[in-house]
Design a protein around this motif. Structure first.
Motif, PDB file in Angstrom:
ATOM      1  N   PRO A 193      52.431  76.110 -21.854  1.00  0.00           N
ATOM      2  CA  PRO A 193      51.531  77.169 -21.366  1.00  0.00           C
ATOM      3  C   PRO A 193      51.497  78.373 -22.297  1.00  0.00           C
ATOM      4  O   PRO A 193      52.527  78.800 -22.814  1.00  0.00           O
ATOM      5  N   VAL A 194      50.294  78.886 -22.511  1.00  0.00           N
ATOM      6  CA  VAL A 194      50.084  80.057 -23.366  1.00  0.00           C
ATOM      7  C   VAL A 194      49.415  81.137 -22.525  1.00  0.00           C
ATOM      8  O   VAL A 194      48.303  80.955 -22.030  1.00  0.00           O
ATOM      9  N   GLY A 195      50.101  82.263 -22.361  1.00  0.00           N
ATOM     10  CA  GLY A 195      49.552  83.355 -21.571  1.00  0.00           C
ATOM     11  C   GLY A 195      48.505  84.150 -22.323  1.00  0.00           C
ATOM     12  O   GLY A 195      48.296  83.962 -23.531  1.00  0.00           O
ATOM     13  N   PRO A 196      47.811  85.076 -21.625  1.00  0.00           N
ATOM     14  CA  PRO A 196      46.743  85.857 -22.258  1.00  0.00           C
ATOM     15  C   PRO A 196      47.211  86.656 -23.472  1.00  0.00           C
ATOM     16  O   PRO A 196      46.458  86.820 -24.428  1.00  0.00           O
ATOM     17  N   ALA A 197      48.438  87.165 -23.435  1.00  0.00           N
ATOM     18  CA  ALA A 197      48.952  87.960 -24.548  1.00  0.00           C
ATOM     19  C   ALA A 197      49.885  87.147 -25.439  1.00  0.00           C
ATOM     20  O   ALA A 197      50.591  87.701 -26.280  1.00  0.00           O
ATOM     21  N   ASP A 198      49.895  85.842 -25.259  1.00  0.00           N
ATOM     22  CA  ASP A 198      50.814  84.962 -25.968  1.00  0.00           C
ATOM     23  C   ASP A 198      50.080  84.267 -27.108  1.00  0.00           C
ATOM     24  O   ASP A 198      48.868  84.419 -27.287  1.00  0.00           O
ATOM     25  N   THR A 199      50.817  83.489 -27.884  1.00  0.00           N
ATOM     26  CA  THR A 199      50.233  82.666 -28.939  1.00  0.00           C
ATOM     27  C   THR A 199      50.740  81.240 -28.791  1.00  0.00           C
ATOM     28  O   THR A 199      51.796  80.992 -28.196  1.00  0.00           O
ATOM     29  N   ALA A 200      49.987  80.297 -29.351  1.00  0.00           N
ATOM     30  CA  ALA A 200      50.413  78.900 -29.321  1.00  0.00           C
ATOM     31  C   ALA A 200      51.737  78.738 -30.060  1.00  0.00           C
ATOM     32  O   ALA A 200      52.624  78.002 -29.612  1.00  0.00           O
ATOM     33  N   ARG A 201      51.887  79.427 -31.163  1.00  0.00           N
ATOM     34  CA  ARG A 201      53.129  79.336 -31.929  1.00  0.00           C
ATOM     35  C   ARG A 201      54.303  79.851 -31.117  1.00  0.00           C
ATOM     36  O   ARG A 201      55.389  79.258 -31.106  1.00  0.00           O
ATOM     37  N   GLY A 202      54.113  80.964 -30.426  1.00  0.00           N
ATOM     38  CA  GLY A 202      55.181  81.513 -29.612  1.00  0.00           C
ATOM     39  C   GLY A 202      55.552  80.587 -28.467  1.00  0.00           C
ATOM     40  O   GLY A 202      56.733  80.405 -28.149  1.00  0.00           O
ATOM     41  N   ALA A 203      54.556  79.977 -27.847  1.00  0.00           N
ATOM     42  CA  ALA A 203      54.823  79.060 -26.730  1.00  0.00           C
ATOM     43  C   ALA A 203      55.604  77.840 -27.198  1.00  0.00           C
ATOM     44  O   ALA A 203      56.541  77.392 -26.534  1.00  0.00           O
ATOM     45  N   LEU A 204      55.235  77.285 -28.355  1.00  0.00           N
ATOM     46  CA  LEU A 204      55.940  76.115 -28.864  1.00  0.00           C
ATOM     47  C   LEU A 204      57.360  76.474 -29.282  1.00  0.00           C
ATOM     48  O   LEU A 204      58.302  75.707 -29.052  1.00  0.00           O
TER      49      LEU A 204
END
Length: 433
Positions: A106-117
């Motif tokens: 899951p990727v939040g509105p203020a998140d990034t795909a890289r951060g989620a992974l």
């Protein structure tokens, strides 16, 4: 000379395998045993994870289809469908049903795909499957990022090529044919590991001990953390830093000199970053499947150690000669290297000051999903097994990356060290030399 560590392991393994019966137990290579012991010593029991990251156009990846392909892949490889563990204190691989994890991160509105992974990989539970595929996409991006992650005990560089090739094929053949239920790969895995263990046992000989004692006898203990210091026990871990640079690919005679040139360049960078003149233990994986071994998944690499001494850059001829001498004893297990160094009086715990990995991208096929090849990319922030790690990928160009532990090394020192690494490497590989 006392019995080798490998011979002692084989005796214990054969004893527990004979007594345990079904489910089947399989042996582990020296590298696999090291990974298993390392995770047992980690307070959170985290395994070493090897991730590959591929960017695809948004909407390319069909997760249910990818899950079917991954299950088919795992079914034929014991290292993916088994569990690494111990039986009466003896490291083994216990076979089981194929299991993989394929999920959307899951990727939040203020998140990034890289951060989620990255968070998903940092939270990797030790008791989960050896193969996991995680997909994430930025809310407004036109690409999706797929992480293909494996327990390091289940893979090495050659394994990664097998995984991308077979996963590509299984994804393409979805629904066209069923996997052969008898092709579980256990016989081939056992043969490959037993060949590796035989090579490791044979390499723990008097000549190898003498060689590594002479090479590593000058290693000393760590100086302690540099000025950045370590975090408090309750403070959250800092993400590791990363710097990267693309250099022209080496050609001609220089191509064969890339690795010894990297050893010298990383040595210079490590001394600058760690702020010490002592001889450093620079580890690098080397090896592959023993001659005649089946192409199975697993970790068949030894970690060799380069004694990185301080001082001006050395000539490539001198570096190459010493490196080739080391490769003559490349089958010697890491534990035997530590034993040899201590026999020569080294006050070395076996902890590495730095890591160097080298990958020839021309030997690894890309991951292709339904005709679309993923663009390989890299993520910073993953934990390291040493204060610094340098990875180099040689394909159409030479991609060099320096990662460092921010809890031990300041960013400014890392930037200066990386500049020195690139300068030293460029001087060695310059066409004018």
């Amino acid at each position: 000379m006392p019995p080798s560590i490998t011979a002692a392991y084989l005796a214990r393994y054969r004893s527990v395998a004979a007594a345990d019966g079904p489910p089947q137990l399989l042996p582990l290579t020296g590298a696999q045993r090291r990974f298993l012991i390392s995770r047992q010593l980690d307070p959170q029991h985290r395994p070493d994870v090897v991730p590959l990251f591929f960017a695809f156009p948004r909407g390319t990846v069909d997760l249910p289809r990818l899950h079917r392909a991954a299950i088919r892949l795992a079914a034929s490889h014991p290292a993916l469908r088994g569990r690494f563990g111990t039986v009466r204190g003896t490291p083994v691989l216990r076979l089981g049903e194929p299991s993989v994890e394929v999920a959307l991160a899951p990727v939040g509105p203020a998140d990034t795909a890289r951060g989620a992974l990255l968070r998903a990989l940092l939270d990797w539970p030790a008791d989960g499957p050896a193969l996991r595929l995680l997909l994430a996409a930025d809310p407004d991006g036109d690409e999706e990022l797929l992480a293909l992650a494996l327990d390091h005990a289940a893979c090495d560089e050659q394994s990664l090529g097998i995984v991308t090739a077979e996963l590509t094929e299984a994804y393409a053949q979805d629904g066209r044919s069923a996997a052969d239920p008898t092709a579980d790969g256990s016989a081939g895995y056992r043969e490959a590991v037993e060949l590796q263990l035989a090579a490791e046992a044979a390499a723990a000989n008097t000549a190898a001990q003498a060689h590594w004692a002479a090479r590593l006898g000058g290693l000393g203990g760590a100086d302690g953390p540099p000025s950045a210091g370590r975090r408090g026990q309750d403070a959250p871990p800092q993400p590791t830093g990363m710097l990267s640079e693309r250099l022209p690919a080496a050609t001609g005679a220089a191509r064969g000199a890339v690795f010894p040139a990297l050893l010298d360049a990383v040595s210079a960078a490590a001394h600058r970053l760690l702020g010490t003149d002592r001889t450093l233990a620079l580890g690098y994986p080397w090896g592959g499947r023993p001659p005649g071994a089946p192409p199975v998944l697993g970790c068949f690499l030894n970690t060799l150690v380069h004694p990185a001494s301080a001082g001006p850059p050395r000539s490539l001829d001198e570096l190459g000669d010493a490196w080739w001498d080391d490769l003559d004893h490349a089958d010697t297990p890491f534990d035997e290297l530590v034993r040899a160094a201590r026999s020569a009086g080294a006050q070395w715990s076996g902890e590495l000051d730095g890591l160097l990995t080298f990958e020839d991208l021309q030997r690894r096929p890309p991951l292709v999903l339904d005709g679309t090849a993923g663009r390989e990319t890299h993520l910073a922030g993953r934990p390291l097994g040493a204060p610094l790690a340098v990875s180099a990928s040689h394909g159409e160009d030479l991609l060099v990356r320096l990662a460092w532990d921010r809890e031990r090394c300041p960013d400014a020192a890392a930037e200066a060290a990386f500049a020195l690494l690139l300068t030293t490497l460029g001087d060695h590989l310059s066409p004018a030399r």
